[in-house]
Design a protein around this motif. Structure first.
Motif, PDB file in Angstrom:
ATOM      1  N   ASN A  38      -9.978   0.400 -15.348  1.00 21.89           N
ATOM      2  CA  ASN A  38     -11.236  -0.320 -15.577  1.00 21.89           C
ATOM      3  C   ASN A  38     -10.991  -1.672 -16.222  1.00 21.89           C
ATOM      4  O   ASN A  38     -11.649  -2.655 -15.888  1.00 21.89           O
ATOM      5  CB  ASN A  38     -12.183   0.509 -16.453  1.00 21.89           C
ATOM      6  CG  ASN A  38     -12.751   1.697 -15.714  1.00 21.89           C
ATOM      7  OD1 ASN A  38     -12.724   1.747 -14.486  1.00 21.89           O
ATOM      8  ND2 ASN A  38     -13.239   2.671 -16.457  1.00 21.89           N
ATOM      9  N   VAL A  39     -10.031  -1.711 -17.151  1.00 24.52           N
ATOM     10  CA  VAL A  39      -9.687  -2.975 -17.815  1.00 24.52           C
ATOM     11  C   VAL A  39      -9.085  -3.943 -16.796  1.00 24.52           C
ATOM     12  O   VAL A  39      -9.507  -5.094 -16.692  1.00 24.52           O
ATOM     13  CB  VAL A  39      -8.703  -2.721 -18.984  1.00 24.52           C
ATOM     14  CG1 VAL A  39      -8.191  -4.038 -19.550  1.00 24.52           C
ATOM     15  CG2 VAL A  39      -9.383  -1.903 -20.076  1.00 24.52           C
ATOM     16  N   ALA A  40      -8.099  -3.460 -16.024  1.00 18.26           N
ATOM     17  CA  ALA A  40      -7.459  -4.313 -15.014  1.00 18.26           C
ATOM     18  C   ALA A  40      -8.472  -4.802 -13.983  1.00 18.26           C
ATOM     19  O   ALA A  40      -8.450  -5.972 -13.591  1.00 18.26           O
ATOM     20  CB  ALA A  40      -6.315  -3.564 -14.337  1.00 18.26           C
ATOM     21  N   ASP A  41      -9.370  -3.908 -13.567  1.00 25.56           N
ATOM     22  CA  ASP A  41     -10.397  -4.296 -12.597  1.00 25.56           C
ATOM     23  C   ASP A  41     -11.311  -5.386 -13.155  1.00 25.56           C
ATOM     24  O   ASP A  41     -11.768  -6.255 -12.412  1.00 25.56           O
ATOM     25  CB  ASP A  41     -11.241  -3.088 -12.191  1.00 25.56           C
ATOM     26  CG  ASP A  41     -10.490  -2.105 -11.297  1.00 25.56           C
ATOM     27  OD1 ASP A  41      -9.412  -2.468 -10.763  1.00 25.56           O
ATOM     28  OD2 ASP A  41     -10.969  -0.968 -11.142  1.00 25.56           O
ATOM     29  N   VAL A  44      -9.689  -8.756 -12.582  1.00 25.33           N
ATOM     30  CA  VAL A  44      -9.722  -9.191 -11.184  1.00 25.33           C
ATOM     31  C   VAL A  44     -11.142  -9.517 -10.764  1.00 25.33           C
ATOM     32  O   VAL A  44     -11.383 -10.487 -10.050  1.00 25.33           O
ATOM     33  CB  VAL A  44      -9.130  -8.092 -10.254  1.00 25.33           C
ATOM     34  CG1 VAL A  44      -9.283  -8.486  -8.795  1.00 25.33           C
ATOM     35  CG2 VAL A  44      -7.657  -7.845 -10.594  1.00 25.33           C
ATOM     36  N   GLY A  45     -12.092  -8.734 -11.212  1.00 26.59           N
ATOM     37  CA  GLY A  45     -13.484  -8.914 -10.835  1.00 26.59           C
ATOM     38  C   GLY A  45     -14.071 -10.202 -11.388  1.00 26.59           C
ATOM     39  O   GLY A  45     -13.435 -10.947 -12.139  1.00 26.59           O
ATOM     40  N   THR A  46     -15.302 -10.451 -11.038  1.00 26.71           N
ATOM     41  CA  THR A  46     -15.943 -11.708 -11.418  1.00 26.71           C
ATOM     42  C   THR A  46     -16.736 -11.614 -12.714  1.00 26.71           C
ATOM     43  O   THR A  46     -17.293 -12.606 -13.163  1.00 26.71           O
ATOM     44  CB  THR A  46     -16.871 -12.184 -10.282  1.00 26.71           C
ATOM     45  OG1 THR A  46     -17.816 -11.148 -10.005  1.00 26.71           O
ATOM     46  CG2 THR A  46     -16.063 -12.513  -9.037  1.00 26.71           C
ATOM     47  N   GLY A  47     -16.776 -10.439 -13.345  1.00 25.17           N
ATOM     48  CA  GLY A  47     -17.515 -10.280 -14.595  1.00 25.17           C
ATOM     49  C   GLY A  47     -16.660 -10.581 -15.813  1.00 25.17           C
ATOM     50  O   GLY A  47     -15.607 -11.210 -15.728  1.00 25.17           O
ATOM     51  N   GLN A  48     -17.131 -10.093 -16.955  1.00 26.73           N
ATOM     52  CA  GLN A  48     -16.444 -10.292 -18.233  1.00 26.73           C
ATOM     53  C   GLN A  48     -15.094  -9.573 -18.244  1.00 26.73           C
ATOM     54  O   GLN A  48     -14.988  -8.437 -17.803  1.00 26.73           O
ATOM     55  CB  GLN A  48     -17.338  -9.739 -19.360  1.00 26.73           C
ATOM     56  CG  GLN A  48     -16.804  -9.952 -20.747  1.00 26.73           C
ATOM     57  CD  GLN A  48     -16.934 -11.384 -21.221  1.00 26.73           C
ATOM     58  OE1 GLN A  48     -17.748 -12.141 -20.728  1.00 26.73           O
ATOM     59  NE2 GLN A  48     -16.118 -11.758 -22.173  1.00 26.73           N
ATOM     60  N   ASN A  49     -14.053 -10.258 -18.749  1.00 29.40           N
ATOM     61  CA  ASN A  49     -12.724  -9.652 -18.873  1.00 29.40           C
ATOM     62  C   ASN A  49     -12.674  -8.755 -20.102  1.00 29.40           C
ATOM     63  O   ASN A  49     -12.966  -9.208 -21.204  1.00 29.40           O
ATOM     64  CB  ASN A  49     -11.641 -10.726 -19.011  1.00 29.40           C
ATOM     65  CG  ASN A  49     -11.486 -11.550 -17.767  1.00 29.40           C
ATOM     66  OD1 ASN A  49     -11.720 -11.094 -16.665  1.00 29.40           O
ATOM     67  ND2 ASN A  49     -11.089 -12.796 -17.949  1.00 29.40           N
ATOM     68  N   GLN A  50     -12.283  -7.494 -19.908  1.00 30.67           N
ATOM     69  CA  GLN A  50     -12.131  -6.579 -21.023  1.00 30.67           C
ATOM     70  C   GLN A  50     -10.763  -6.789 -21.670  1.00 30.67           C
ATOM     71  O   GLN A  50      -9.780  -7.057 -20.978  1.00 30.67           O
ATOM     72  CB  GLN A  50     -12.256  -5.137 -20.548  1.00 30.67           C
ATOM     73  CG  GLN A  50     -13.621  -4.770 -20.024  1.00 30.67           C
ATOM     74  CD  GLN A  50     -13.668  -3.327 -19.555  1.00 30.67           C
ATOM     75  OE1 GLN A  50     -12.916  -2.472 -19.999  1.00 30.67           O
ATOM     76  NE2 GLN A  50     -14.577  -3.046 -18.625  1.00 30.67           N
ATOM     77  N   PRO A  51     -10.687  -6.651 -22.986  1.00 33.21           N
ATOM     78  CA  PRO A  51      -9.397  -6.802 -23.667  1.00 33.21           C
ATOM     79  C   PRO A  51      -8.536  -5.556 -23.484  1.00 33.21           C
ATOM     80  O   PRO A  51      -9.040  -4.484 -23.125  1.00 33.21           O
ATOM     81  CB  PRO A  51      -9.802  -6.959 -25.140  1.00 33.21           C
ATOM     82  CG  PRO A  51     -11.087  -6.200 -25.253  1.00 33.21           C
ATOM     83  CD  PRO A  51     -11.789  -6.383 -23.922  1.00 33.21           C
ATOM     84  N   ILE A  52      -7.244  -5.719 -23.730  1.00 32.48           N
ATOM     85  CA  ILE A  52      -6.341  -4.571 -23.744  1.00 32.48           C
ATOM     86  C   ILE A  52      -5.559  -4.613 -25.054  1.00 32.48           C
ATOM     87  O   ILE A  52      -5.109  -5.674 -25.492  1.00 32.48           O
ATOM     88  CB  ILE A  52      -5.395  -4.533 -22.527  1.00 32.48           C
ATOM     89  CG1 ILE A  52      -4.629  -3.210 -22.501  1.00 32.48           C
ATOM     90  CG2 ILE A  52      -4.469  -5.742 -22.487  1.00 32.48           C
ATOM     91  CD1 ILE A  52      -3.990  -2.872 -21.175  1.00 32.48           C
ATOM     92  N   LEU A 100      -0.912  -1.831 -23.638  1.00 32.69           N
ATOM     93  CA  LEU A 100      -0.180  -2.630 -22.657  1.00 32.69           C
ATOM     94  C   LEU A 100       1.295  -2.237 -22.651  1.00 32.69           C
ATOM     95  O   LEU A 100       1.901  -2.062 -21.593  1.00 32.69           O
ATOM     96  CB  LEU A 100      -0.335  -4.120 -22.956  1.00 32.69           C
ATOM     97  CG  LEU A 100       0.392  -5.073 -22.008  1.00 32.69           C
ATOM     98  CD1 LEU A 100      -0.112  -4.913 -20.578  1.00 32.69           C
ATOM     99  CD2 LEU A 100       0.242  -6.505 -22.481  1.00 32.69           C
ATOM    100  N   GLY A 101       1.866  -2.074 -23.839  1.00 34.51           N
ATOM    101  CA  GLY A 101       3.259  -1.678 -23.943  1.00 34.51           C
ATOM    102  C   GLY A 101       3.519  -0.327 -23.304  1.00 34.51           C
ATOM    103  O   GLY A 101       4.523  -0.139 -22.603  1.00 34.51           O
ATOM    104  N   SER A 102       2.604   0.627 -23.513  1.00 34.72           N
ATOM    105  CA  SER A 102       2.749   1.951 -22.899  1.00 34.72           C
ATOM    106  C   SER A 102       2.658   1.867 -21.384  1.00 34.72           C
ATOM    107  O   SER A 102       3.404   2.543 -20.676  1.00 34.72           O
ATOM    108  CB  SER A 102       1.658   2.904 -23.423  1.00 34.72           C
ATOM    109  OG  SER A 102       1.822   3.109 -24.805  1.00 34.72           O
ATOM    110  N   ALA A 103       1.751   1.032 -20.892  1.00 37.62           N
ATOM    111  CA  ALA A 103       1.574   0.900 -19.444  1.00 37.62           C
ATOM    112  C   ALA A 103       2.788   0.254 -18.787  1.00 37.62           C
ATOM    113  O   ALA A 103       3.225   0.683 -17.717  1.00 37.62           O
ATOM    114  CB  ALA A 103       0.310   0.085 -19.139  1.00 37.62           C
ATOM    115  N   PRO A 146      -5.520 -10.994 -19.596  1.00 37.24           N
ATOM    116  CA  PRO A 146      -6.874 -10.987 -19.012  1.00 37.24           C
ATOM    117  C   PRO A 146      -7.268 -12.327 -18.395  1.00 37.24           C
ATOM    118  O   PRO A 146      -7.762 -12.386 -17.268  1.00 37.24           O
ATOM    119  CB  PRO A 146      -7.781 -10.636 -20.197  1.00 37.24           C
ATOM    120  CG  PRO A 146      -6.894  -9.849 -21.107  1.00 37.24           C
ATOM    121  CD  PRO A 146      -5.527 -10.481 -20.970  1.00 37.24           C
ATOM    122  N   GLY A 147      -7.008 -13.425 -19.091  1.00 37.28           N
ATOM    123  CA  GLY A 147      -7.362 -14.748 -18.581  1.00 37.28           C
ATOM    124  C   GLY A 147      -6.482 -15.194 -17.432  1.00 37.28           C
ATOM    125  O   GLY A 147      -6.961 -15.798 -16.468  1.00 37.28           O
TER     126      GLY A 147
END
Length: 149
Positions: free
Chosen positions: A74-77, A80-88, A93-96, A125-126
């Protein structure tokens, strides 16, 4: 690098962070990584860990796939999507990305692993948002050309 100037809070991306982003998405930023693998004498590597043209994770799509596989789709999407970028969170991020990828990027950039994760979690995100105008992931060669300019 004009494209990414406003991609991160506070303005421009510092060179070590640009190297880190390139290492994730564009193999050429690794400057000869395949020749510097003394710890791994066998040439076949696990799927998804490196690509000659796509960085450590197989490009932008590989990065997004890693995040999705780790439960952060959901965060990654949102990036990419045109809405608000969610933080991670840097730890998420390190685990991923995995410790091997983080260690390698930290070595390439000369950054501490925790500082690297902090900066990447703020920048990704940006940067991903800028790389995916209109909510579409571009072909890998387009991503690579942005980092090589």
């Amino acid at each position: 690098m004009g494209l990414f100037d406003n991609a991160v809070p506070g303005g421009n991306i510092a060179k070590p962070l640009m190297i880190a982003l390139g290492a994730l998405m564009v193999g050429k930023m690794l400057s000869g990584r395949s020749a510097e693998q003394p710890a791994q004498p066998q040439s076949p590597e696990p799927a998804g860990t490196t690509s000659a043209d796509g960085g450590l994770l197989g490009g932008l799509g590989g990065l997004l796939g890693k995040l999705t596989d780790a439960g952060h789709g959901n965060v990654a999407d949102s990036w990419v999507g045109t809405g608000q970028n969610q933080p991670i969170n840097p730890n998420d991020l390190g685990s991923a990305l995995g410790p091997q990828v983080i260690r390698e990027i930290a070595q390439r950039t000369g950054m501490d692993e925790q500082e690297l994760l902090k900066q990447l979690s703020a920048a990704l995100p940006g940067v991903v948002d800028k790389l995916t105008p209109g909510g579409q992931v571009p072909p890998q060669h387009q991503v690579a050309s942005l980092f090589n300019s």
